[in-house]
Design a protein around this motif. Structure first.
Motif, mmCIF file in Angstrom:
data_model
loop_
_atom_site.group_PDB
_atom_site.id
_atom_site.type_symbol
_atom_site.label_atom_id
_atom_site.label_comp_id
_atom_site.label_asym_id
_atom_site.label_seq_id
_atom_site.Cartn_x
_atom_site.Cartn_y
_atom_site.Cartn_z
ATOM 1 N N TYR A 125 0.836 -1.209 0.000
ATOM 2 C CA TYR A 125 0.000 0.000 0.000
ATOM 3 C C TYR A 125 0.871 1.261 0.000
ATOM 4 O O TYR A 125 0.603 2.214 -0.749
ATOM 5 C CB TYR A 125 -0.911 -0.041 1.222
ATOM 6 C CG TYR A 125 -1.430 1.291 1.697
ATOM 7 C CD1 TYR A 125 -2.436 1.960 1.018
ATOM 8 C CD2 TYR A 125 -0.906 1.880 2.848
ATOM 9 C CE1 TYR A 125 -2.908 3.181 1.471
ATOM 10 C CE2 TYR A 125 -1.370 3.082 3.303
ATOM 11 C CZ TYR A 125 -2.371 3.730 2.619
ATOM 12 O OH TYR A 125 -2.839 4.944 3.064
ATOM 13 N N LEU A 126 1.924 1.283 0.816
ATOM 14 C CA LEU A 126 2.816 2.437 0.834
ATOM 15 C C LEU A 126 3.540 2.591 -0.504
ATOM 16 O O LEU A 126 3.789 3.713 -0.967
ATOM 17 C CB LEU A 126 3.818 2.295 1.977
ATOM 18 C CG LEU A 126 3.228 2.323 3.396
ATOM 19 C CD1 LEU A 126 4.320 2.118 4.437
ATOM 20 C CD2 LEU A 126 2.483 3.615 3.658
ATOM 21 N N LYS A 127 3.895 1.456 -1.124
ATOM 22 C CA LYS A 127 4.472 1.531 -2.473
ATOM 23 C C LYS A 127 3.511 2.217 -3.436
ATOM 24 O O LYS A 127 3.917 3.063 -4.248
ATOM 25 C CB LYS A 127 4.797 0.128 -2.984
ATOM 26 C CG LYS A 127 5.936 -0.576 -2.291
ATOM 27 C CD LYS A 127 6.132 -1.947 -2.955
ATOM 28 C CE LYS A 127 7.160 -2.769 -2.236
ATOM 29 N NZ LYS A 127 7.317 -4.113 -2.859
ATOM 30 N N LEU A 128 2.255 1.831 -3.373
ATOM 31 C CA LEU A 128 1.262 2.407 -4.279
ATOM 32 C C LEU A 128 1.117 3.906 -4.044
ATOM 33 O O LEU A 128 0.991 4.679 -5.007
ATOM 34 C CB LEU A 128 -0.078 1.694 -4.086
ATOM 35 C CG LEU A 128 -1.234 2.186 -4.953
ATOM 36 C CD1 LEU A 128 -0.919 1.993 -6.430
ATOM 37 C CD2 LEU A 128 -2.532 1.464 -4.581
ATOM 38 N N VAL A 129 1.115 4.333 -2.793
ATOM 39 C CA VAL A 129 1.012 5.764 -2.489
ATOM 40 C C VAL A 129 2.164 6.529 -3.120
ATOM 41 O O VAL A 129 1.980 7.583 -3.735
ATOM 42 C CB VAL A 129 0.983 5.984 -0.960
ATOM 43 C CG1 VAL A 129 1.060 7.468 -0.638
ATOM 44 C CG2 VAL A 129 -0.282 5.391 -0.358
ATOM 45 N N VAL A 130 3.367 5.976 -3.013
ATOM 46 C CA VAL A 130 4.545 6.641 -3.570
ATOM 47 C C VAL A 130 4.503 6.629 -5.096
ATOM 48 O O VAL A 130 4.763 7.643 -5.760
ATOM 49 C CB VAL A 130 5.823 5.959 -3.041
ATOM 50 C CG1 VAL A 130 7.045 6.513 -3.742
ATOM 51 C CG2 VAL A 130 5.942 6.153 -1.541
ATOM 52 N N LEU A 131 4.175 5.474 -5.672
ATOM 53 C CA LEU A 131 4.181 5.349 -7.131
ATOM 54 C C LEU A 131 3.119 6.222 -7.787
ATOM 55 O O LEU A 131 3.320 6.727 -8.897
ATOM 56 C CB LEU A 131 3.979 3.883 -7.526
ATOM 57 C CG LEU A 131 5.152 2.946 -7.192
ATOM 58 C CD1 LEU A 131 4.747 1.492 -7.371
ATOM 59 C CD2 LEU A 131 6.365 3.268 -8.052
ATOM 60 N N LEU A 132 1.984 6.393 -7.118
ATOM 61 C CA LEU A 132 0.925 7.205 -7.724
ATOM 62 C C LEU A 132 1.303 8.680 -7.780
ATOM 63 O O LEU A 132 0.769 9.424 -8.596
ATOM 64 C CB LEU A 132 -0.387 7.029 -6.959
ATOM 65 C CG LEU A 132 -1.122 5.719 -7.222
ATOM 66 C CD1 LEU A 132 -2.488 5.716 -6.553
ATOM 67 C CD2 LEU A 132 -1.266 5.459 -8.707
ATOM 68 N N VAL A 133 2.210 9.120 -6.910
ATOM 69 C CA VAL A 133 2.715 10.489 -7.038
ATOM 70 C C VAL A 133 3.504 10.624 -8.336
ATOM 71 O O VAL A 133 3.373 11.610 -9.070
ATOM 72 C CB VAL A 133 3.574 10.865 -5.819
ATOM 73 C CG1 VAL A 133 4.215 12.230 -6.013
ATOM 74 C CG2 VAL A 133 2.728 10.863 -4.560
ATOM 75 N N GLY A 134 4.319 9.592 -8.646
ATOM 76 C CA GLY A 134 5.014 9.607 -9.922
ATOM 77 C C GLY A 134 4.083 9.422 -11.094
ATOM 78 O O GLY A 134 4.242 10.061 -12.146
ATOM 79 N N PHE A 135 3.084 8.549 -10.956
ATOM 80 C CA PHE A 135 2.100 8.352 -12.028
ATOM 81 C C PHE A 135 1.306 9.630 -12.274
ATOM 82 O O PHE A 135 1.018 9.986 -13.421
ATOM 83 C CB PHE A 135 1.168 7.206 -11.635
ATOM 84 C CG PHE A 135 0.057 6.962 -12.611
ATOM 85 C CD1 PHE A 135 0.264 6.191 -13.743
ATOM 86 C CD2 PHE A 135 -1.210 7.493 -12.395
ATOM 87 C CE1 PHE A 135 -0.767 5.960 -14.649
ATOM 88 C CE2 PHE A 135 -2.234 7.280 -13.285
ATOM 89 C CZ PHE A 135 -2.017 6.504 -14.413
ATOM 90 N N GLN A 136 0.951 10.321 -11.220
ATOM 91 C CA GLN A 136 0.182 11.557 -11.345
ATOM 92 C C GLN A 136 0.978 12.628 -12.080
ATOM 93 O O GLN A 136 0.435 13.398 -12.865
ATOM 94 C CB GLN A 136 -0.195 12.063 -9.956
ATOM 95 C CG GLN A 136 -0.945 13.382 -9.928
ATOM 96 C CD GLN A 136 -2.428 13.203 -10.163
ATOM 97 O OE1 GLN A 136 -3.004 12.254 -9.662
ATOM 98 N NE2 GLN A 136 -3.029 14.095 -10.903
#
Length: 680
Positions: A440-451
């Motif tokens: 879940y923490l990975k997803l939070v971080v990656l979505l900042v890059g995806f965004q």
């Protein structure tokens, strides 16, 4: 020198020409004046004074002329006797008596208000049965009330003073056997998932007298899972919240009070509107109290070993709760990254033979929070406007998720070592929870890059896209394939359901037209299947205690999001692999709540609020504004939490879970059911 003239009445000056002096007899004059005063003591008599007429005295008579004429009793008016002024001591004594009287009146007023409030709680709470009547029968036969039974049972070592048990015992009818059962429920169904207490240290015999607040909170939170008394939870939580307010007003501070606030923050009472939830306030009070108690420092030497572990455990839980809350809502954490105990807590779980088996999971969570804090510092360290470089954000996100992966691998080895020492199913469950948290923490971080990625840089083979989808699927798969079959999911903390709901919402939003080209047919089918299974699990009676439980709310949210983007389970081929999937129920066979298809729009951003949102560092909504204005979307976790928080929960009346799901599943159509729910 003697006075020349002793009395002017004896030597009056005359205006006559002769110098003759008339001498008066002083004694005779005094006698005549006394006689006149005896006839007229104080002016008019009482009757003449009352009608305001002149009172004419008659010489030699005891009555005035008017009283004689009218044959009235003639009573002279007497001057009222003046009371001597009170002394300073008398005034102080009188003021003290008045203070006591005022305090007694205020005390009676408070008692009346308390009785009125108690009557409201009892009338609003659902009817609660008496639980195990056979266990309480021996106390009833002895003629003992619950409070007297608890006093005699738990006060064998403390008979030197009068003991008053907490109010929850009296008004909820908790006999000693039921209190012990509630503590057993707490340490088997609550504490394993939020391990802030020590079962060997926080016993009912100790807490009932040393910390009535924590005692009440433990009984109240555990009562939600007390199957023999289903209506006890709502009334018990009223006493817990009342003591929380009193402790805040009175300013009492202790480690036990801090722990009570933490438990209330993590296990709040469901509200009709999520905006009414005050968990953040309780969490802030707990953290502030922990700082004032200096729990962030090493325990003092005079503390015994269990008390020292209790202080450190409480502080590490504060650190985790604060860090996760900051990640959820995109706010700056209250506690510093360079906290001494947090940085030196990697091996704390094996520092003493009195460490609990769940301390290893607490240390792992602390280390994951530290990794996230480092990432936060990294994206804010280079420039005042860190979101100006999308490539840097994407690179930093990928590096952070690799650091989280490496950190998790170390803790998996530690878990295996601890599990070999004590192979209990709950330890395996907690290890899987840590893996879900990490994904879940990975997803939070990656979505900042995806965004922040440019539209032309996103394609099916983009690394940031593939890593984000893999992290989201891992979060959901861990819950469906590892956590749900254990049967422990219904006792999990609410944050676990936030993890999977955020991951599922991201996958569903890839079905938007602007992102649909990023998914092939097999990936679309897999996403629909896995999210449909998740919706069914969260809405099932095996997980949701009732319609107000957090998993039921997220089940409705995800189902509405799927309907909005036409990611429907019914559109799959009848021969899809869904028929061969086992381990979780089908959405068509599990009763769940649904909401209208146009109820939620995450991650859409209204045009009028796109530029008005708070400037949240690290999780800023400005990412959408600066790099993807044409999308008007925000995939940040804080925006997800704010969006979900807009939905209303069902009525505050407790409803049996099985009956609730059955009623909704046999009703039609869905839109009518949702309209009825919105009108509650």
């Amino acid at each position: 020198m003697p006075s020349q003239i002793s009395n002017p009445l004896l030597f009056p000056f005359s205006d006559r020409d002769d110098d003759s002096v008339e001498i008066y007899d002083d004694e005779q004059d005094h006698t005549s004046r006394s006689t006149q005063k005896s006839h007229k003591l104080s002016g008019a008599c009482v009757d003449c004074k009352s009608v305001k007429v002149r009172c004419e005295l008659v010489t030699g008579e005891k009555k005035c002329r008017r009283c004689q004429t009218r044959n009235l009793p003639c009573h002279p008016r007497e001057r009222k006797k003046r009371k001597a002024a009170d002394t300073h001591e008398q005034l102080m004594e009188r003021a003290h008596e008045q203070d006591i009287q005022i305090q007694n009146l205020l005390l009676k007023y408070d008692q009346l208000r308390s009785e009125q409030k108690l009557n409201q709680w009892i009338s609003a709470a659902p009817h609660a049965n008496n639980g195990d009547g056979m266990a309480n029968l021996k106390w009833i036969q002895k003629g003992k009330s619950p409070e007297s039974a608890a006093t005699s049972y738990f006060s064998s070592r403390s008979r030197d003073h009068q003991l008053i048990p907490p109010d929850i015992i009296k008004h909820c009818g908790l006999y000693p056997e039921e209190i012990i059962e509630l503590f057993s429920i707490f340490f088997s169904r609550v504490n394993p998932y939020f391990s802030v207490l020590d079962e060997d240290y926080h016993t009912p015999e100790r807490l009932i007298w040393s910390s009535p607040f924590l005692f009440t909170v433990v009984c109240a939170v555990a009562s939600r899972y007390h199957t023999s008394r289903t209506g006890l939870y709502q009334l018990a939580m009223e006493f817990a919240r009342d003591l929380a307010g009193k402790a805040l007003v009175e300013g009492a501070q202790s480690v036990e009070i801090c722990q009570a606030y933490l438990i209330l923050a993590v296990y709040p009472v469901p509200k009709k509107k999520w905006a009414e939830d005050r968990s953040w306030l309780l969490m802030g009070v707990a953290i502030r109290m922990a700082i004032e108690l200096e729990l962030n420092d090493p325990p003092p030497p005079e503390c015994d070993e269990r008390e020292a572990l209790n202080r450190t455990r409480t502080w590490l839980n504060c650190y985790c709760v604060d860090g996760l809350h900051a990640i959820h809502f995109g706010k700056i954490p209250m506690l510093r990254l360079d906290d001494f105990l947090a940085r030196h807590s990697r091996d704390w779980y094996k520092s003493s033979p009195f460490n609990t088996p769940f301390d290893v999971h607490l240390c792992a969570c602390v280390q994951m929070i530290i990794q996230m804090a480092k990432w936060r510092v990294g994206i804010m360290a280079d420039t005042p406007n860190p979101v100006a470089d999308p490539e840097t954000l994407a690179t930093l996100a990928i590096e952070t998720q690799e650091s989280l992966t490496q950190e998790l691998e170390q803790w998996i080895d530690n878990y295996a070592e601890e599990y070999a020492f004590m192979p209990l199913p709950i330890f395996s469950y907690r290890a899987n929870t840590t893996q879900m948290l990490t994904s879940y923490l990975k997803l939070v971080v990656l979505l900042v890059g995806f965004q922040s990625a440019k539209k032309e840089d996103l394609h099916r083979h983009s690394q940031i896209l593939l890593l984000s989808i893999d992290a989201a699927r891992t979060v959901i798969q861990i819950m469906l394939e590892r956590l749900y079959p254990t049967g422990y999911l219904r006792f999990a903390v609410e944050a676990n359901f936030v993890y999977v709901s955020f991951a599922a919402a991201f996958l569903i939003n890839l079905f938007r037209r602007r992102f649909l080209h990023l998914l092939d047919d097999n990936l679309r089918r897999e996403i629909i299947l896995i999210v449909s299974r998740l919706v069914a699990v969260l809405g099932s009676s095996d997980v949701a205690l009732d319609g107000r439980h957090t998993p039921a709310l997220y089940s409705r949210f995800l189902s509405s999001l799927m309907a909005k983007h036409h990611a429907n389970f019914e559109r799959l081929d009848a021969r899809s692999p869904s028929n061969s999937l086992s381990g979780s129920p089908s959405p068509n066979t599990v009763n769940r709540l649904t909401t209208p298809s146009n109820a939620f729009y995450w991650p859409d951003i209204p045009q009028n609020s796109l530029l008005r949102g708070p400037n949240i560092q690290g999780f800023s909504q400005d990412i959408a504004c600066q790099h993807q204005r044409e999308l008007d979307m925000d995939f940040s976790l804080s925006h997800f939490i704010n969006t979900v928080s807009q939905q209303a929960t069902p009525s505050t009346n407790e409803v049996d879970a099985a009956e609730f799901w059955e009623t909704w599943s046999h009703s039609a159509p869905v839109s009518n059911l949702v309209n009825e729910l919105s009108n509650i």
